[in-house]
Design a protein around this motif. Structure first.
Motif, short mmCIF file in Angstrom:
data_model
loop_
_atom_site.label_atom_id
_atom_site.label_comp_id
_atom_site.label_asym_id
_atom_site.label_seq_id
_atom_site.Cartn_x
_atom_site.Cartn_y
_atom_site.Cartn_z
N UNK A 85 0.83 -1.21 0.00
CA UNK A 85 0.00 0.00 0.00
C UNK A 85 0.86 1.26 0.00
N UNK A 86 1.98 1.21 0.70
CA UNK A 86 2.90 2.35 0.76
C UNK A 86 4.16 2.02 -0.04
N UNK A 87 4.00 1.85 -1.34
CA UNK A 87 5.13 1.48 -2.19
C UNK A 87 5.32 2.51 -3.30
N UNK A 88 6.55 2.59 -3.78
CA UNK A 88 6.89 3.48 -4.87
C UNK A 88 7.98 2.82 -5.69
N UNK A 89 7.78 2.76 -7.01
CA UNK A 89 8.77 2.19 -7.92
C UNK A 89 9.27 3.30 -8.83
N UNK A 90 10.58 3.50 -8.85
CA UNK A 90 11.11 4.63 -9.59
C UNK A 90 12.40 4.27 -10.31
N UNK A 91 12.64 5.06 -11.36
CA UNK A 91 13.84 4.91 -12.16
C UNK A 91 15.03 5.46 -11.38
N UNK A 92 16.11 4.70 -11.30
CA UNK A 92 17.28 5.17 -10.57
C UNK A 92 18.44 4.21 -10.65
N UNK A 93 19.59 4.69 -10.28
CA UNK A 93 20.86 3.97 -10.40
C UNK A 93 21.34 3.59 -9.01
N UNK A 94 21.61 2.31 -8.79
CA UNK A 94 22.07 1.83 -7.48
C UNK A 94 23.44 2.37 -7.12
N UNK A 95 24.20 2.86 -8.10
CA UNK A 95 25.50 3.46 -7.78
C UNK A 95 25.36 4.90 -7.31
N UNK A 96 24.19 5.49 -7.47
CA UNK A 96 23.93 6.88 -7.07
C UNK A 96 22.52 6.97 -6.50
N UNK A 124 28.86 0.53 -1.31
CA UNK A 124 29.03 1.68 -0.42
C UNK A 124 27.76 2.53 -0.35
N UNK A 125 27.08 2.69 -1.49
CA UNK A 125 25.86 3.48 -1.54
C UNK A 125 24.72 2.83 -0.74
N UNK A 126 24.54 1.53 -0.92
CA UNK A 126 23.45 0.89 -0.18
C UNK A 126 23.72 0.90 1.31
N UNK A 127 25.00 0.80 1.69
CA UNK A 127 25.34 0.90 3.11
C UNK A 127 25.09 2.32 3.62
N UNK A 128 25.35 3.30 2.80
CA UNK A 128 25.14 4.70 3.20
C UNK A 128 23.69 4.98 3.54
N UNK A 129 22.76 4.45 2.74
CA UNK A 129 21.34 4.76 2.97
C UNK A 129 20.70 3.89 4.05
#
Length: 200
Positions: A85-96, A124-129
């Motif tokens: 119900x609270x989902x969002x799918x968006x275009x994006x780059x896992x490196x940024x 590193x990015x996924x760890x950052x978020x």
């Protein structure tokens, strides 16, 4: 990088969904997260993995991100009800990743890091978020599976600076992710959970 049509076909197949159900059951047994958690999936594809993960973990917020516009269009058509119900799918780059530090309680990866040209930056990015104490749920495959003589011709993957187990586990540690005991690993793949310790 975007997957090509044979891998896109596999990612949307019933066989892949069965594998994801088994992987998510392993994730939950390894490290459950509180209901209502904020979750990010990198390389969400058609959103099939999102539906499975959300039904099992019941997050409060689920964001799925992918570089393939066609896959995002499919994922975005998933009904916004129940666990998504609270989902969002968006275009994006896992490196940024377009998120602030510590924005999520969990990050999910169903075999996407090996698609990234700069895969260390992606880790590193996924760890950052992730917040400190947050969980990285992952399934990853190694070159003997996707870069053998047959699949090298069939599938589109970066060819330079690929990782095997020691390199991948070292990158997790360098990003401040502590691999929980009980992970499964062979020369072909690894399935596990890493916890952000806050000490990269």
């Amino acid at each position: 990088m975007e997957v090509n049509w044979p891998e896109r076909f596999y990612c949307r197949s019933f066989v892949r969904k069965i594998a994801q159900w088994r992987e998510v059951a392993f994730f939950r047994a390894s490290h459950p997260i509180p209901a209502g958690a904020r979750v990010l999936e990198i390389g969400c594809g058609d959103g099939g993995g999102a539906g499975i993960f959300a039904r099992v973990f019941r997050p409060g917020l689920y964001h799925g991100l992918d570089v393939d516009p066609a896959m995002i269009r499919v994922a975005a058509r998933r009904p916004k009800k129940g666990p998504l119900a609270q989902s969002l799918f968006l275009l994006g780059d896992a490196e940024r990743l377009p998120y602030a530090d510590g924005a999520f309680d969990a990050v999910v990866n169903f075999g996407i890091v090996h698609h990234l040209p700069d895969w260390r930056r992606g880790v590193a990015e996924l760890a950052r978020v992730l917040r400190v104490g947050g969980a990285f749920y992952f399934e990853e495959i190694y070159p003997p599976l996707y870069a053998n003589p047959l699949f090298r011709v069939m599938l589109a993957h970066p060819r330079k600076d690929r990782f095997h187990g020691p390199e991948f586990r070292a990158a997790l540690a360098a990003a401040g992710l502590s691999l929980l005991p009980g992970f499964h690993e062979s020369r072909l793949f690894i399935l596990g959970v890493g916890i952000k310790t806050g000490r990269p």
